[in-house]
Design a protein around this motif. Structure first.
Motif, mmCIF file in Angstrom:
data_model
loop_
_atom_site.group_PDB
_atom_site.id
_atom_site.type_symbol
_atom_site.label_atom_id
_atom_site.label_comp_id
_atom_site.label_asym_id
_atom_site.label_seq_id
_atom_site.Cartn_x
_atom_site.Cartn_y
_atom_site.Cartn_z
ATOM 1 N N LEU A 1 0.836 -1.206 0.000
ATOM 2 C CA LEU A 1 0.000 0.000 0.000
ATOM 3 C C LEU A 1 0.867 1.250 0.000
ATOM 4 O O LEU A 1 0.615 2.190 -0.756
ATOM 5 C CB LEU A 1 -0.906 0.025 1.235
ATOM 6 N N LYS A 2 1.889 1.255 0.847
ATOM 7 C CA LYS A 2 2.785 2.409 0.924
ATOM 8 C C LYS A 2 3.461 2.653 -0.422
ATOM 9 O O LYS A 2 3.583 3.792 -0.868
ATOM 10 C CB LYS A 2 3.850 2.192 2.004
ATOM 11 N N THR A 3 3.881 1.567 -1.070
ATOM 12 C CA THR A 3 4.549 1.678 -2.371
ATOM 13 C C THR A 3 3.610 2.271 -3.407
ATOM 14 O O THR A 3 3.991 3.167 -4.162
ATOM 15 C CB THR A 3 5.035 0.294 -2.838
ATOM 16 N N LEU A 4 2.367 1.778 -3.448
ATOM 17 C CA LEU A 4 1.411 2.259 -4.439
ATOM 18 C C LEU A 4 1.053 3.724 -4.204
ATOM 19 O O LEU A 4 0.910 4.493 -5.159
ATOM 20 C CB LEU A 4 0.155 1.390 -4.424
ATOM 21 N N ILE A 5 0.933 4.119 -2.950
ATOM 22 C CA ILE A 5 0.628 5.525 -2.634
ATOM 23 C C ILE A 5 1.825 6.400 -3.001
ATOM 24 O O ILE A 5 1.667 7.510 -3.520
ATOM 25 C CB ILE A 5 0.222 5.675 -1.156
ATOM 26 N N ARG A 6 3.039 5.876 -2.778
ATOM 27 C CA ARG A 6 4.242 6.610 -3.153
ATOM 28 C C ARG A 6 4.299 6.786 -4.669
ATOM 29 O O ARG A 6 4.730 7.830 -5.173
ATOM 30 C CB ARG A 6 5.487 5.871 -2.647
ATOM 31 N N ASN A 7 3.837 5.779 -5.419
ATOM 32 C CA ASN A 7 3.804 5.875 -6.883
ATOM 33 C C ASN A 7 2.871 6.996 -7.329
ATOM 34 O O ASN A 7 3.173 7.713 -8.286
ATOM 35 C CB ASN A 7 3.337 4.556 -7.510
ATOM 36 N N VAL A 8 1.750 7.162 -6.639
ATOM 37 C CA VAL A 8 0.818 8.254 -6.960
ATOM 38 C C VAL A 8 1.514 9.591 -6.717
ATOM 39 O O VAL A 8 1.478 10.492 -7.563
ATOM 40 C CB VAL A 8 -0.474 8.158 -6.121
ATOM 41 N N ASP A 9 2.168 9.721 -5.562
ATOM 42 C CA ASP A 9 2.863 10.973 -5.230
ATOM 43 C C ASP A 9 3.954 11.294 -6.251
ATOM 44 O O ASP A 9 4.126 12.448 -6.650
ATOM 45 C CB ASP A 9 3.476 10.886 -3.827
ATOM 46 N N ALA B 1 -0.184 8.851 -15.817
ATOM 47 C CA ALA B 1 0.449 7.938 -14.870
ATOM 48 C C ALA B 1 -0.173 8.084 -13.484
ATOM 49 O O ALA B 1 -0.364 7.091 -12.768
ATOM 50 C CB ALA B 1 1.946 8.213 -14.794
ATOM 51 N N ALA B 2 -0.508 9.316 -13.116
ATOM 52 C CA ALA B 2 -1.132 9.565 -11.814
ATOM 53 C C ALA B 2 -2.499 8.886 -11.732
ATOM 54 O O ALA B 2 -2.844 8.282 -10.708
ATOM 55 C CB ALA B 2 -1.263 11.055 -11.562
ATOM 56 N N GLN B 3 -3.271 8.976 -12.822
ATOM 57 C CA GLN B 3 -4.590 8.338 -12.850
ATOM 58 C C GLN B 3 -4.464 6.821 -12.709
ATOM 59 O O GLN B 3 -5.213 6.183 -11.964
ATOM 60 C CB GLN B 3 -5.324 8.669 -14.160
ATOM 61 N N ALA B 4 -3.516 6.248 -13.440
ATOM 62 C CA ALA B 4 -3.305 4.803 -13.389
ATOM 63 C C ALA B 4 -2.851 4.366 -11.998
ATOM 64 O O ALA B 4 -3.334 3.362 -11.452
ATOM 65 C CB ALA B 4 -2.276 4.387 -14.431
ATOM 66 N N ALA B 5 -1.931 5.136 -11.413
ATOM 67 C CA ALA B 5 -1.431 4.815 -10.075
ATOM 68 C C ALA B 5 -2.541 4.969 -9.046
ATOM 69 O O ALA B 5 -2.651 4.168 -8.105
ATOM 70 C CB ALA B 5 -0.253 5.716 -9.722
ATOM 71 N N LEU B 6 -3.391 5.983 -9.222
ATOM 72 C CA LEU B 6 -4.523 6.198 -8.310
ATOM 73 C C LEU B 6 -5.478 5.015 -8.365
ATOM 74 O O LEU B 6 -5.929 4.530 -7.321
ATOM 75 C CB LEU B 6 -5.259 7.484 -8.674
ATOM 76 N N GLN B 7 -5.760 4.543 -9.563
ATOM 77 C CA GLN B 7 -6.679 3.415 -9.709
ATOM 78 C C GLN B 7 -6.115 2.165 -9.029
ATOM 79 O O GLN B 7 -6.842 1.448 -8.315
ATOM 80 C CB GLN B 7 -6.918 3.139 -11.198
ATOM 81 N N ALA B 8 -4.823 1.905 -9.218
ATOM 82 C CA ALA B 8 -4.184 0.737 -8.607
ATOM 83 C C ALA B 8 -4.184 0.848 -7.088
ATOM 84 O O ALA B 8 -4.488 -0.125 -6.373
ATOM 85 C CB ALA B 8 -2.761 0.594 -9.118
ATOM 86 N N ALA B 9 -3.875 2.044 -6.579
ATOM 87 C CA ALA B 9 -3.825 2.248 -5.132
ATOM 88 C C ALA B 9 -5.215 2.119 -4.517
ATOM 89 O O ALA B 9 -5.373 1.500 -3.462
ATOM 90 C CB ALA B 9 -3.233 3.619 -4.816
ATOM 91 N N THR B 10 -6.223 2.670 -5.181
ATOM 92 C CA THR B 10 -7.599 2.599 -4.673
ATOM 93 C C THR B 10 -8.052 1.147 -4.595
ATOM 94 O O THR B 10 -8.656 0.727 -3.604
ATOM 95 C CB THR B 10 -8.544 3.397 -5.601
ATOM 96 N N ARG B 11 -7.754 0.401 -5.631
ATOM 97 C CA ARG B 11 -8.136 -1.010 -5.667
ATOM 98 C C ARG B 11 -7.473 -1.781 -4.531
ATOM 99 O O ARG B 11 -8.124 -2.580 -3.840
ATOM 100 C CB ARG B 11 -7.696 -1.564 -7.016
ATOM 101 N N LYS B 12 -6.187 -1.530 -4.314
ATOM 102 C CA LYS B 12 -5.453 -2.244 -3.266
ATOM 103 C C LYS B 12 -5.957 -1.843 -1.873
ATOM 104 O O LYS B 12 -6.043 -2.686 -0.980
ATOM 105 C CB LYS B 12 -3.959 -1.955 -3.405
ATOM 106 N N LEU B 13 -6.292 -0.569 -1.701
ATOM 107 C CA LEU B 13 -6.835 -0.109 -0.418
ATOM 108 C C LEU B 13 -8.158 -0.819 -0.119
ATOM 109 O O LEU B 13 -8.394 -1.264 1.009
ATOM 110 C CB LEU B 13 -7.036 1.404 -0.430
ATOM 111 N N ASP B 14 -9.017 -0.925 -1.127
ATOM 112 C CA ASP B 14 -10.302 -1.602 -0.933
ATOM 113 C C ASP B 14 -10.109 -3.071 -0.579
ATOM 114 O O ASP B 14 -10.820 -3.619 0.265
ATOM 115 C CB ASP B 14 -11.174 -1.471 -2.185
ATOM 116 N N LYS B 15 -9.134 -3.712 -1.226
ATOM 117 C CA LYS B 15 -8.857 -5.118 -0.918
ATOM 118 C C LYS B 15 -8.323 -5.272 0.509
ATOM 119 O O LYS B 15 -8.664 -6.225 1.204
ATOM 120 C CB LYS B 15 -7.856 -5.698 -1.911
#
Length: 86
Positions: free
Chosen positions: A28-36, A46-60
């Motif tokens: 989770l930390k890695t994916l959020i760092r990717n968004v930042d 890239a920000a949109q794609a990273a946001l989508q991946a991070a949101t999905r992982k947070l929900d899981k």
């Protein structure tokens, strides 16, 4: 060390769960760092794609009981604000 058989078993399962939870939290930390990183680079796609991946992982993580749903909601809100500001 525990003497009771069921408690010995619980110690083993608790350790497995702890390691699994740490792995999920780290990802989770890695994916959020990717968004930042994408936001600081001003790369909207890239920000949109990273946001989508991070949101999905947070929900899981919430569904697995690793983090609380309000914690995930706060994190999703924060990263969404950053991406939408681009």
């Amino acid at each position: 060390m525990a003497n009771i058989k069921s408690q010995k078993k619980r110690i083993l399962t608790n350790e497995k769960a702890r390691q699994r939870n740490n792995s999920v939290k780290s990802e989770l930390k890695t994916l959020i760092r990717n968004v930042d990183t994408a936001v600081t680079a001003a790369d909207k796609d890239a920000a949109q794609a990273a946001l989508q991946a991070a949101t999905r992982k947070l929900d899981k993580a919430v569904s697995k009981g690793v983090i609380h749903k309000n914690n995930a909601a706060n994190r999703k809100s924060a990263i969404s604000k950053k991406v939408n500001a681009l």
